[in-house]
Design a protein around this motif. Structure first.
Motif, PDB file in Angstrom:
ATOM      1  N   ASN A 102     126.019  25.075  -5.623  1.00 49.24           N
ATOM      2  CA  ASN A 102     127.446  25.046  -5.301  1.00 49.24           C
ATOM      3  C   ASN A 102     128.298  25.907  -6.234  1.00 49.24           C
ATOM      4  N   LYS A 103     127.646  26.639  -7.160  1.00 48.72           N
ATOM      5  CA  LYS A 103     128.412  27.473  -8.092  1.00 48.72           C
ATOM      6  C   LYS A 103     128.276  28.936  -7.714  1.00 48.72           C
ATOM      7  N   ARG A 104     129.383  29.629  -7.796  1.00 48.97           N
ATOM      8  CA  ARG A 104     129.338  31.073  -7.643  1.00 48.97           C
ATOM      9  C   ARG A 104     128.757  31.662  -8.930  1.00 48.97           C
ATOM     10  N   VAL A 105     127.837  32.635  -8.804  1.00 51.27           N
ATOM     11  CA  VAL A 105     127.196  33.201  -9.997  1.00 51.27           C
ATOM     12  C   VAL A 105     127.608  34.663 -10.204  1.00 51.27           C
ATOM     13  N   PHE A 106     128.077  34.980 -11.405  1.00 51.54           N
ATOM     14  CA  PHE A 106     128.317  36.373 -11.803  1.00 51.54           C
ATOM     15  C   PHE A 106     127.136  36.782 -12.676  1.00 51.54           C
ATOM     16  N   LEU A 107     126.405  37.809 -12.263  1.00 51.91           N
ATOM     17  CA  LEU A 107     125.202  38.184 -13.011  1.00 51.91           C
ATOM     18  C   LEU A 107     125.505  39.122 -14.168  1.00 51.91           C
ATOM     19  N   ARG A 130     136.014  41.118 -16.828  1.00 51.01           N
ATOM     20  CA  ARG A 130     137.199  41.591 -16.109  1.00 51.01           C
ATOM     21  C   ARG A 130     137.202  41.136 -14.647  1.00 51.01           C
ATOM     22  N   GLN A 131     136.007  41.051 -14.053  1.00 50.99           N
ATOM     23  CA  GLN A 131     135.934  40.587 -12.656  1.00 50.99           C
ATOM     24  C   GLN A 131     136.505  39.189 -12.488  1.00 50.99           C
ATOM     25  N   LEU A 132     136.346  38.362 -13.532  1.00 53.64           N
ATOM     26  CA  LEU A 132     136.878  36.993 -13.458  1.00 53.64           C
ATOM     27  C   LEU A 132     138.386  37.042 -13.215  1.00 53.64           C
ATOM     28  N   ASP A 133     139.067  37.986 -13.878  1.00 49.98           N
ATOM     29  CA  ASP A 133     140.517  38.122 -13.682  1.00 49.98           C
ATOM     30  C   ASP A 133     140.840  38.678 -12.305  1.00 49.98           C
ATOM     31  N   VAL A 134     140.087  39.704 -11.893  1.00 52.50           N
ATOM     32  CA  VAL A 134     140.339  40.319 -10.586  1.00 52.50           C
ATOM     33  C   VAL A 134     140.221  39.250  -9.498  1.00 52.50           C
ATOM     34  N   GLU A 135     139.244  38.346  -9.638  1.00 53.76           N
ATOM     35  CA  GLU A 135     139.001  37.316  -8.625  1.00 53.76           C
ATOM     36  C   GLU A 135     139.762  36.019  -8.919  1.00 53.76           C
ATOM     37  N   GLU A 136     140.641  36.076  -9.922  1.00 54.35           N
ATOM     38  CA  GLU A 136     141.491  34.941 -10.294  1.00 54.35           C
ATOM     39  C   GLU A 136     140.715  33.645 -10.537  1.00 54.35           C
ATOM     40  N   VAL A 137     139.574  33.804 -11.203  1.00 58.18           N
ATOM     41  CA  VAL A 137     138.783  32.629 -11.587  1.00 58.18           C
ATOM     42  C   VAL A 137     139.519  31.895 -12.709  1.00 58.18           C
ATOM     43  N   GLU A 138     139.569  30.563 -12.629  1.00 58.76           N
ATOM     44  CA  GLU A 138     140.291  29.815 -13.668  1.00 58.76           C
ATOM     45  C   GLU A 138     139.397  29.335 -14.795  1.00 58.76           C
ATOM     46  N   ASN A 139     138.151  29.017 -14.450  1.00 58.75           N
ATOM     47  CA  ASN A 139     137.232  28.630 -15.516  1.00 58.75           C
ATOM     48  C   ASN A 139     135.798  28.967 -15.147  1.00 58.75           C
ATOM     49  N   ALA A 140     135.044  29.334 -16.167  1.00 54.62           N
ATOM     50  CA  ALA A 140     133.667  29.773 -15.947  1.00 54.62           C
ATOM     51  C   ALA A 140     132.768  29.237 -17.050  1.00 54.62           C
ATOM     52  N   TRP A 141     131.545  28.938 -16.663  1.00 51.15           N
ATOM     53  CA  TRP A 141     130.552  28.461 -17.635  1.00 51.15           C
ATOM     54  C   TRP A 141     129.587  29.614 -17.914  1.00 51.15           C
ATOM     55  N   ILE A 142     129.283  29.826 -19.206  1.00 50.86           N
ATOM     56  CA  ILE A 142     128.389  30.938 -19.548  1.00 50.86           C
ATOM     57  C   ILE A 142     127.062  30.398 -20.062  1.00 50.86           C
ATOM     58  N   ASP A 143     125.984  30.897 -19.496  1.00 51.28           N
ATOM     59  CA  ASP A 143     124.636  30.540 -19.947  1.00 51.28           C
ATOM     60  C   ASP A 143     124.387  31.227 -21.292  1.00 51.28           C
ATOM     61  N   MET A 144     124.426  30.460 -22.369  1.00 53.54           N
ATOM     62  CA  MET A 144     124.250  31.036 -23.713  1.00 53.54           C
ATOM     63  C   MET A 144     122.811  30.870 -24.206  1.00 53.54           C
ATOM     64  N   VAL A 156     129.522  30.456 -12.705  1.00 55.02           N
ATOM     65  CA  VAL A 156     128.555  30.604 -13.788  1.00 55.02           C
ATOM     66  C   VAL A 156     128.393  32.087 -14.112  1.00 55.02           C
ATOM     67  N   LEU A 157     128.343  32.427 -15.403  1.00 58.35           N
ATOM     68  CA  LEU A 157     127.921  33.764 -15.824  1.00 58.35           C
ATOM     69  C   LEU A 157     126.497  33.611 -16.332  1.00 58.35           C
ATOM     70  N   GLY A 158     125.543  34.267 -15.681  1.00 63.75           N
ATOM     71  CA  GLY A 158     124.163  33.997 -16.052  1.00 63.75           C
ATOM     72  C   GLY A 158     123.224  35.151 -15.792  1.00 63.75           C
ATOM     73  N   PHE A 159     121.945  34.828 -15.808  1.00 65.06           N
ATOM     74  CA  PHE A 159     120.885  35.837 -15.780  1.00 65.06           C
ATOM     75  C   PHE A 159     120.109  35.799 -14.468  1.00 65.06           C
ATOM     76  N   ARG A 160     119.657  36.971 -14.052  1.00 69.28           N
ATOM     77  CA  ARG A 160     119.016  37.180 -12.763  1.00 69.28           C
ATOM     78  C   ARG A 160     117.826  36.249 -12.534  1.00 69.28           C
ATOM     79  N   GLU A 161     117.033  36.002 -13.596  1.00 70.38           N
ATOM     80  CA  GLU A 161     115.791  35.242 -13.434  1.00 70.38           C
ATOM     81  C   GLU A 161     116.042  33.736 -13.346  1.00 70.38           C
TER      82      GLU A 161
END
Ligand code: TXA
Ligand code: MG
Length: 310
Positions: free
Chosen positions: A252-257, A276-290, A241-246
């Motif tokens: 069970n999901k890894r969170v990128f803040l 760019r971190q998603l590529d460095v960590e070879e993430v294949e798919n991510a959900w973004i909190d819009m 997940v790409l999301g917000f601190r609050e």
């Protein structure tokens, strides 16, 4: 390879390409005087020739040499936002600017960056063309490590730490008696209200459907990972997940803040680094909190994420 300020001046004057920091993102700089260096920028980035470059200058006085007409409100904009993250598209004398820089258009984009080191550099080198320092299509570079990722550790680079804004300059163009935003960026429409008396609208296409800003037509800002935008059904399927601190996301999901939901500047600052971190960590798919406000700087963030997901 980190090089000194003096070495940067020497290389640029010799007709080499150097990565240079600005307050928005890092740029790949070449002297406007060196055609071969400008051509090399297109090769290095894999940039389509139809995508023109922004000319960076140290002082608005220099514009007189290139520009044939200053639209109403231009001086007020320049006084209010330069040096800073504003690019203005202006009509030019084509004999003064190589065709490759402006992709054959009869206009060119100009900007005075506010990052002190770069402003000092421009005073020594004269005008520099500077696209963002990333391979075409990839997220822009906001720190030296991003440049090393795209161009290798040996690439000459003027160290400037992390870029304060984290997203590119806002591009304005004057058309049919008003200024319009042709690329969303670090300045938002409301920032122009006190100067222009209106908030410029975001316009992407001319009446004949040609893009007003050629770069908007190309794939951009994308990591290799597949991105899902804010549909909770797809959150189930994604690795992280790409999301917000609050906010609280499933355990069970890894969170990128991205930062705080109350601070779009912080989110803009982290945006490309997280992609760019998603590529460095070879993430294949991510959900973004819009689920964030669709106004001000958030609109730029929304547009970048949207395009990154395409
Ligand atoms: O913040 C920035 O603007 C960064 C830093 C390095 O200054 N530079 C940057 O350059 O973002 P680049 O090349 O990545 O994006 C420049 C954009 C492209 O979308 C291009 O199509 C547009 O500016 N552009 C340049 N000249 C133009 C023109 N004459 N008319 C319309 N759009 C133009
Ligand atoms: Mg770019």
């Amino acid at each position: 390879m980190r090089i000194s300020f003096d070495e940067t001046i020497q290389l640029l004057k010799k007709g080499e390409v150097v990565a240079v920091p600005t307050e928005t993102v890092y740029g790949l700089a070449a002297s406007l005087e060196h055609l071969a260096a400008i051509e090399k920028i297109f090769l290095l980035k894999g940039r389509p020739k139809a995508n023109p470059l922004i000319i960076h200058i140290a002082s608005a006085q220099l514009l007189k040499h290139y520009v044939t007409e200053f639209p109403p409100g231009f001086e007020e904009l320049a006084r209010a936002f330069w040096p800073g993250p504003l690019t203005c598209i202006l009509p030019i004398d084509p004999s003064k600017i190589p065709t490759i820089v402006r992709a054959g258009l009869l206009t060119a984009g100009f900007r005075i960056p506010s990052f002190g080191l770069t402003l000092d550099l421009l005073k020594q080198t004269g005008p520099l063309v500077m696209p963002s320092a990333n391979l075409s299509g990839r997220p822009s570079a906001t720190c030296p490590e991003h440049i090393e990722e795209d161009f290798g550790k040996e690439f000459p680079l003027l160290e400037g730490g992390n870029c304060q804004r984290g997203v590119e300059s806002t591009i304005l163009l004057y058309r049919e008696s008003e200024w319009v935003i042709v690329r969303l960026g670090a300045l938002s429409a409301v920032d122009f209200f006190p100067i222009l008396g209106y908030a410029p609208s975001f316009q992407q296409k001319r009446d004949d459907l040609q893009p007003l800003c050629p770069g908007q037509a190309f794939r951009h800002y994308a990591p290799k990972a597949r991105l899902f935008l804010g549909n909770s059904h797809e959150m189930e399927k994604s690795e992280c997940v790409l999301g917000f601190r609050e906010r609280i996301y499933p355990n069970n999901k890894r969170v990128f803040l991205l930062g705080s939901i109350d601070d779009p500047k912080e989110v803009a600052y982290h945006l490309y680094d997280v992609l760019r971190q998603l590529d460095v960590e070879e993430v294949e798919n991510a959900w973004i909190d819009m689920n964030f406000p669709k106004e001000g700087l958030w609109l730029t963030i929304y547009e970048r994420l949207h395009r990154a997901s395409q």
